[in-house]
Enzyme design. Sequence first.
Site, PDB file in Angstrom:
ATOM      1  N   ARG A  11      27.057  65.743  47.695  1.00  0.00           N
ATOM      2  CA  ARG A  11      27.496  64.396  47.329  1.00  0.00           C
ATOM      3  C   ARG A  11      26.436  63.339  47.624  1.00  0.00           C
ATOM      4  O   ARG A  11      26.632  62.165  47.330  1.00  0.00           O
ATOM      5  CB  ARG A  11      28.797  64.063  48.056  1.00  0.00           C
ATOM      6  CG  ARG A  11      29.935  64.987  47.648  1.00  0.00           C
ATOM      7  CD  ARG A  11      31.190  64.764  48.463  1.00  0.00           C
ATOM      8  NE  ARG A  11      32.186  65.770  48.100  1.00  0.00           N
ATOM      9  CZ  ARG A  11      33.119  66.228  48.915  1.00  0.00           C
ATOM     10  NH1 ARG A  11      33.197  65.753  50.151  1.00  0.00           N
ATOM     11  NH2 ARG A  11      33.962  67.143  48.512  1.00  0.00           N
ATOM     12  N   CYS A  65      27.263  71.444  51.996  1.00  0.00           N
ATOM     13  CA  CYS A  65      28.629  70.918  51.976  1.00  0.00           C
ATOM     14  C   CYS A  65      28.561  69.545  51.307  1.00  0.00           C
ATOM     15  O   CYS A  65      27.573  69.232  50.644  1.00  0.00           O
ATOM     16  CB  CYS A  65      29.251  70.881  53.369  1.00  0.00           C
ATOM     17  SG  CYS A  65      28.482  69.798  54.587  1.00  0.00           S
ATOM     18  N   GLY A  66      29.571  68.746  51.449  1.00  0.00           N
ATOM     19  CA  GLY A  66      29.570  67.447  50.793  1.00  0.00           C
ATOM     20  C   GLY A  66      28.437  66.556  51.254  1.00  0.00           C
ATOM     21  O   GLY A  66      27.728  65.948  50.454  1.00  0.00           O
ATOM     22  N   THR A  67      28.243  66.465  52.570  1.00  0.00           N
ATOM     23  CA  THR A  67      27.172  65.631  53.126  1.00  0.00           C
ATOM     24  C   THR A  67      26.075  66.445  53.808  1.00  0.00           C
ATOM     25  O   THR A  67      24.994  65.922  54.053  1.00  0.00           O
ATOM     26  CB  THR A  67      27.733  64.658  54.183  1.00  0.00           C
ATOM     27  OG1 THR A  67      28.268  65.431  55.269  1.00  0.00           O
ATOM     28  CG2 THR A  67      28.777  63.730  53.583  1.00  0.00           C
ATOM     29  N   HIS A 120       6.647  70.814  61.520  1.00  0.00           N
ATOM     30  CA  HIS A 120       6.728  70.387  62.924  1.00  0.00           C
ATOM     31  C   HIS A 120       7.792  71.115  63.732  1.00  0.00           C
ATOM     32  O   HIS A 120       7.622  71.298  64.930  1.00  0.00           O
ATOM     33  CB  HIS A 120       7.024  68.891  63.006  1.00  0.00           C
ATOM     34  CG  HIS A 120       5.942  68.028  62.471  1.00  0.00           C
ATOM     35  ND1 HIS A 120       5.927  66.679  62.654  1.00  0.00           N
ATOM     36  CD2 HIS A 120       4.826  68.313  61.750  1.00  0.00           C
ATOM     37  CE1 HIS A 120       4.852  66.158  62.073  1.00  0.00           C
ATOM     38  NE2 HIS A 120       4.182  67.135  61.510  1.00  0.00           N
ATOM     39  N   ASN A 121       8.909  71.492  63.094  1.00  0.00           N
ATOM     40  CA  ASN A 121      10.057  72.011  63.836  1.00  0.00           C
ATOM     41  C   ASN A 121      10.367  73.477  63.590  1.00  0.00           C
ATOM     42  O   ASN A 121      11.283  74.017  64.196  1.00  0.00           O
ATOM     43  CB  ASN A 121      11.314  71.184  63.520  1.00  0.00           C
ATOM     44  CG  ASN A 121      11.091  69.706  63.702  1.00  0.00           C
ATOM     45  OD1 ASN A 121      11.123  68.952  62.736  1.00  0.00           O
ATOM     46  ND2 ASN A 121      10.834  69.284  64.929  1.00  0.00           N
ATOM     47  N   ASP A 137      30.631  75.194  51.401  1.00  0.00           N
ATOM     48  CA  ASP A 137      32.073  74.990  51.328  1.00  0.00           C
ATOM     49  C   ASP A 137      32.375  74.439  49.937  1.00  0.00           C
ATOM     50  O   ASP A 137      31.502  74.385  49.069  1.00  0.00           O
ATOM     51  CB  ASP A 137      32.573  74.095  52.466  1.00  0.00           C
ATOM     52  CG  ASP A 137      32.150  72.635  52.355  1.00  0.00           C
ATOM     53  OD1 ASP A 137      31.458  72.258  51.384  1.00  0.00           O
ATOM     54  OD2 ASP A 137      32.518  71.859  53.253  1.00  0.00           O
ATOM     55  N   ILE A 177      26.389  67.307  56.840  1.00  0.00           N
ATOM     56  CA  ILE A 177      26.561  67.002  58.267  1.00  0.00           C
ATOM     57  C   ILE A 177      27.354  68.090  58.985  1.00  0.00           C
ATOM     58  O   ILE A 177      26.923  68.618  60.008  1.00  0.00           O
ATOM     59  CB  ILE A 177      27.218  65.624  58.453  1.00  0.00           C
ATOM     60  CG1 ILE A 177      26.306  64.525  57.908  1.00  0.00           C
ATOM     61  CG2 ILE A 177      27.549  65.381  59.922  1.00  0.00           C
ATOM     62  CD1 ILE A 177      26.979  63.160  57.782  1.00  0.00           C
ATOM     63  N   GLY A 178      28.512  68.427  58.446  1.00  0.00           N
ATOM     64  CA  GLY A 178      29.348  69.451  59.092  1.00  0.00           C
ATOM     65  C   GLY A 178      28.625  70.779  59.210  1.00  0.00           C
ATOM     66  O   GLY A 178      28.653  71.428  60.267  1.00  0.00           O
ATOM     67  N   MET A 179      27.970  71.185  58.132  1.00  0.00           N
ATOM     68  CA  MET A 179      27.236  72.451  58.144  1.00  0.00           C
ATOM     69  C   MET A 179      26.140  72.436  59.201  1.00  0.00           C
ATOM     70  O   MET A 179      25.953  73.416  59.926  1.00  0.00           O
ATOM     71  CB  MET A 179      26.622  72.729  56.772  1.00  0.00           C
ATOM     72  CG  MET A 179      27.612  73.156  55.719  1.00  0.00           C
ATOM     73  SD  MET A 179      28.254  74.809  56.031  1.00  0.00           S
ATOM     74  CE  MET A 179      28.796  75.232  54.371  1.00  0.00           C
ATOM     75  N   ARG A 228       1.054  70.946  70.177  1.00  0.00           N
ATOM     76  CA  ARG A 228       2.091  69.971  70.541  1.00  0.00           C
ATOM     77  C   ARG A 228       3.445  70.384  69.990  1.00  0.00           C
ATOM     78  O   ARG A 228       4.464  70.210  70.644  1.00  0.00           O
ATOM     79  CB  ARG A 228       1.707  68.565  70.099  1.00  0.00           C
ATOM     80  CG  ARG A 228       1.648  68.383  68.604  1.00  0.00           C
ATOM     81  CD  ARG A 228       1.135  66.994  68.224  1.00  0.00           C
ATOM     82  NE  ARG A 228       0.955  66.955  66.793  1.00  0.00           N
ATOM     83  CZ  ARG A 228       1.311  65.949  66.028  1.00  0.00           C
ATOM     84  NH1 ARG A 228       1.832  64.871  66.569  1.00  0.00           N
ATOM     85  NH2 ARG A 228       1.115  65.990  64.743  1.00  0.00           N
ATOM     86  N   HIS A 229       3.471  70.966  68.775  1.00  0.00           N
ATOM     87  CA  HIS A 229       4.743  71.373  68.186  1.00  0.00           C
ATOM     88  C   HIS A 229       5.313  72.604  68.894  1.00  0.00           C
ATOM     89  O   HIS A 229       6.516  72.684  69.141  1.00  0.00           O
ATOM     90  CB  HIS A 229       4.591  71.640  66.692  1.00  0.00           C
ATOM     91  CG  HIS A 229       4.116  70.452  65.933  1.00  0.00           C
ATOM     92  ND1 HIS A 229       4.762  69.229  65.970  1.00  0.00           N
ATOM     93  CD2 HIS A 229       3.037  70.278  65.124  1.00  0.00           C
ATOM     94  CE1 HIS A 229       4.112  68.364  65.212  1.00  0.00           C
ATOM     95  NE2 HIS A 229       3.057  68.971  64.696  1.00  0.00           N
TER      96      HIS A 229
END
Length: 155
Positions: A109, A65-67, A98-99, A8, A69-71, A133-134
Amino acid sequence: MKIAIGADHGGYSLKEVVVPFIQSLGHEVEDVGCDCSQSVDYPDYALPVCELVAAGKADRGILICGTGIGMSIAANKVTGIRCALVHDMFSAQATRDHNDTNVLAMGERVIGPGIAQEIIRIWLETPFSNGERHVGRLDKVKRIEAKYAQPVHAE
């Protein structure tokens, strides 16, 4: 690998720096935008990246994005996506090892271009460990996803 990337307005400048970096590592990049620093909505860029990855038209995706988080929230709504928000090198390695993440989210930012490039390099180069385990844990996540999933249709 083919890497889909989207940002964004808050991640546009970092995206413009990391696209040529990803290409310099030998990967193909599909940039879904945005192409400006004027305000846009992050889900409008997270969704096309995640649809490409979920449909197998891109091997992995990167969202900025800025943080971040939203994405990452938007990305993890798409069936088949395992998106991790990463701002350090250890997490970049661990989230692949692992994931088996297929989408990476970052915040312009929060981190600078040098750290972002190193995170991307590590994330792209780290294989999934495929340890018992993973795999078992990811199978549990997939069962949760299947319980609540809707089919994804790439355009």
